[in-house]
Design an enzyme around this catalytic site. Sequence first.
Site, mmCIF file in Angstrom:
data_model
loop_
_atom_site.group_PDB
_atom_site.id
_atom_site.type_symbol
_atom_site.label_atom_id
_atom_site.label_comp_id
_atom_site.label_asym_id
_atom_site.label_seq_id
_atom_site.Cartn_x
_atom_site.Cartn_y
_atom_site.Cartn_z
ATOM 1 C CB CYS A 128 -43.645 10.118 12.054
ATOM 2 S SG CYS A 128 -43.284 11.516 13.133
ATOM 3 C CG HIS A 241 -42.383 14.572 9.111
ATOM 4 N ND1 HIS A 241 -43.334 15.471 9.482
ATOM 5 C CD2 HIS A 241 -42.168 13.772 10.199
ATOM 6 C CE1 HIS A 241 -43.691 15.242 10.741
ATOM 7 N NE2 HIS A 241 -43.006 14.213 11.200
#
Lengths: 332, 332
Positions: A128, A241
């Site tokens: 990710c 994130h």
Amino acid sequence: MGYSVAILGATGAVGSEFLKILHERNFPISRLKLLSSARSAGKKIRFGDEEIIVEEANEKSFEGVELVLASAGSSVSKKFAPIAVACGAIVIDNTSAFRMDEDVPLVIPEINPQDIKKHKGIIANPNCSTIIMNVPVWPLHKVNPIRRIVVSTYQAVSGAGAAAMAELQEAAKAYLENRPFTPTVLPHPPAFNVFSHDSEIGEDGYNLEERKMIRETRKIFHTQDILITATCVRVPVMRAHCEAINLQFTRPISEHEVREILSKAPGVRIVDDRERNYFPMPIDASGRDDILVGRIRQDVSQPGGVGIDMFVSGDQLRKGAALNAIQIAELL
Amino acid sequence: MGYSVAILGATGAVGSEFLKILHERNFPISRLKLLSSARSAGKKIRFGDEEIIVEEANEKSFEGVELVLASAGSSVSKKFAPIAVACGAIVIDNTSAFRMDEDVPLVIPEINPQDIKKHKGIIANPNCSTIIMNVPVWPLHKVNPIRRIVVSTYQAVSGAGAAAMAELQEAAKAYLENRPFTPTVLPHPPAFNVFSHDSEIGEDGYNLEERKMIRETRKIFHTQDILITATCVRVPVMRAHCEAINLQFTRPISEHEVREILSKAPGVRIVDDRERNYFPMPIDASGRDDILVGRIRQDVSQPGGVGIDMFVSGDQLRKGAALNAIQIAELL
């Protein structure tokens, strides 16, 4: 008309996102199998108007399946992906099991879609943090090759799964009620705290997440020349994130040029309002497909105008995982 | 026996910490005046066995005062510090009002205590992020001069004051109860979110906090040659900052050497347990005097072994503010 699809790890955080995105994008499905461990088997999950009963994954689960979307952990993929491929399925694997295998393409559709063609049954979805960094970094690299990246991450707990997301909420509640709380999923108290990424540390002192960012970027970019250092950190955020990215280019580049390039880049949205102090934030990136990019500025510490600083935010479960995998499936 | 001390901004987050630390360290006080704005005047604050009534600061507040600890905002310091100095007091100012003035020493006692001697009444306490970075960076710089720093911060809300700390808790509570919440102190929702530091952005795209880290470090280190870029970010943490620090040295340096130097450095504590995945965290740094340093490793992206990565955490209200100021007072 459509494909026979199986989701391996259907009850996890990424599994739920697979279902949501397949439905949103009207992915052509003739039959959908939801597979999990014994623990979650028997659960009913809604997909559009249907209710599907989750089955325990076994060696016969993949007969007749054409496409497997896997996100049940590295060891599960190592066990079942070869079986699924032997049954004639293509596996898009969201775990780290096969990412660095020479025979397995590692693909971000905005960057290296051509690599998909070389697959031998398995296509790997990158980590990710790697995806979220590289969707905006690649279009810059194409124009002016990047020599070095220094990246610091601010990672949501969703990367540690649905149980970690629940644990962050429990921990925050306990903190506010002045109750003691001992985490059982995450290695350290997650609420009102920050900690170094919970992955194994190698002999060189880098943790596995950091090594993934370094190695996977080089494989996706098809270059071993790009120098990268990363510091991966968890913050008390649910599912998006952030990354502070410092870039060193081969030739001088202005922040105006960077903005020009990124304003046309697929999968990128510039959020960079200095007057309102409005930049990429997890609450805005959550649930969105685009990687938000802001704080774009010339790095004053690099002589010759070859440095750029920027700050990005992207949904870990969508572009960081499920969406990227389904974009790969669509390319197929 | 002792000094006549006044605290300007006694009811704020740093003000409370001044009181706590003065008491803990048995600072010699003959008389203690607590000063604030009109809004907080009249409040009673406990100091040891005494209860002191907070007074509104005015031009006569500083008569007979020998030492002023100021942390009531830059404009308040600009107004009252010269008055206090005219009354014969020495002012240790925790705001940014005078930090870059040539006549005002900017001091971290572990780094440049000798600068105190040059004061003309005012001594400035550096920005919290600057202090937390430089306590561990300076002893390395002394041995092997640092050429460039790339730093990304993970800053607690305490830097925005006591009201911001209360707001983070309120926001987290609202989130968990699924209630809408609009922040009034911080510019963006603080709970389960991350946002770029809430200070003014300059024309070069750097915000004020970042510019402080760059300029103040150069002044404290007495060198204009050190290149620095910073990205300052707020995270949902109450009172301890973290920083991911990437260093480029003049000559090669090993992580072993860095550990050797830092293990003897004043104000530093190494927390670097790779096996247990235990590194500096805000919950451990909170309420402590030392800056915690870990994730010490050779930067794989810098050829020639001249690069080091590390991750630090320090209490923003203690070493980042009140403790540093009181250490300066003790040196005096």
